[in-house]
Design a protein around this motif. Structure first.
Motif, short mmCIF file in Angstrom:
data_model
loop_
_atom_site.label_atom_id
_atom_site.label_comp_id
_atom_site.label_asym_id
_atom_site.label_seq_id
_atom_site.Cartn_x
_atom_site.Cartn_y
_atom_site.Cartn_z
N PHE A 43 -46.40 73.37 49.38
CA PHE A 43 -47.00 72.79 50.58
C PHE A 43 -48.14 71.84 50.22
O PHE A 43 -48.24 70.74 50.78
CB PHE A 43 -47.49 73.87 51.54
CG PHE A 43 -48.01 73.31 52.83
CD1 PHE A 43 -47.14 72.99 53.86
CD2 PHE A 43 -49.36 73.04 52.99
CE1 PHE A 43 -47.61 72.42 55.04
CE2 PHE A 43 -49.83 72.47 54.17
CZ PHE A 43 -48.95 72.17 55.20
N ALA A 44 -48.98 72.24 49.29
CA ALA A 44 -50.10 71.39 48.89
C ALA A 44 -49.61 70.06 48.34
O ALA A 44 -50.18 68.99 48.64
CB ALA A 44 -50.97 72.11 47.87
N ALA A 45 -48.54 70.08 47.55
CA ALA A 45 -48.00 68.84 46.98
C ALA A 45 -47.43 67.93 48.07
O ALA A 45 -47.63 66.71 48.05
CB ALA A 45 -46.92 69.18 45.95
N VAL A 46 -46.74 68.53 49.03
CA VAL A 46 -46.20 67.75 50.15
C VAL A 46 -47.35 67.19 50.98
O VAL A 46 -47.37 66.02 51.34
CB VAL A 46 -45.25 68.62 51.01
CG1 VAL A 46 -44.93 67.93 52.33
CG2 VAL A 46 -43.98 68.93 50.24
N TRP A 47 -48.31 68.03 51.29
CA TRP A 47 -49.44 67.64 52.13
C TRP A 47 -50.19 66.45 51.54
O TRP A 47 -50.58 65.52 52.25
CB TRP A 47 -50.38 68.83 52.32
CG TRP A 47 -51.38 68.62 53.40
CD1 TRP A 47 -52.71 68.34 53.25
CD2 TRP A 47 -51.15 68.66 54.81
NE1 TRP A 47 -53.32 68.22 54.47
CE2 TRP A 47 -52.37 68.42 55.44
CE3 TRP A 47 -50.02 68.90 55.58
CZ2 TRP A 47 -52.51 68.39 56.83
CZ3 TRP A 47 -50.15 68.87 56.95
CH2 TRP A 47 -51.37 68.62 57.57
#
Length: 147
Positions: free
Chosen positions: A131-135
């Motif tokens: 999620f952090a990478a996508v965000w």
């Protein structure tokens, strides 16, 4: 992460040209999210989409301002072509406070078949880092212009 989900009555009405206020259809969501945000909880949603957007993703895009953003969600969009180098779980998920993950499982036609709540820290960590990478790469809703 899907280009379409179960095609409910709201989607069918929207597809037929009837525009409605999504907050009137799902006031419980507005209340749930806005009360969480008022308590200081960050509610973030990332949508990975194919471009040009499918009809369903365009429906989601149009309703996001009046539903998700109005409730207090921070929503971002990421074109699927920009996620090839990321390790992502195979299913949609909700991450809760870095302690649990709720996976949504769907049939081929987009209808939800079941939910699965996991607290295994390795799974939670995988989803949190994904999620952090996508965000980090995703575009805030107010700036995203779909093709």
């Amino acid at each position: 992460m899907r280009d379409a989900y179960g095609l409910d009555e709201n989607f069918r009405e929207w597809s037929a040209g009837h525009r409605f206020d999504p907050a009137e259809r799902r006031p419980w969501w507005i209340e749930l999210v806005s009360s969480a945000v008022a308590r200081g909880v960050a509610v973030q949603r990332a949508r990975i989409v194919s471009e040009p957007l499918s009809l369903y993703a365009r429906y989601e895009y149009e309703l996001t301002s009046g539903h998700n953003v109005r409730a207090g969600e921070d929503v971002r969009w990421l074109p699927r072509r920009q996620v090839s180098g990321l390790a992502l779980p195979g299913n949609d998920f909700w991450l809760f406070d870095g302690t649990s993950v709720l996976f949504n499982h769907f049939a081929g036609d987009g209808t939800m078949t079941r939910e699965e709540l996991l607290t295994d820290q390795s799974v939670v960590s995988l989803c949190s880092s994904a999620f952090a990478a996508v965000w980090e790469r995703a575009v805030p809703h107010g700036k995203y212009r779909p093709t």
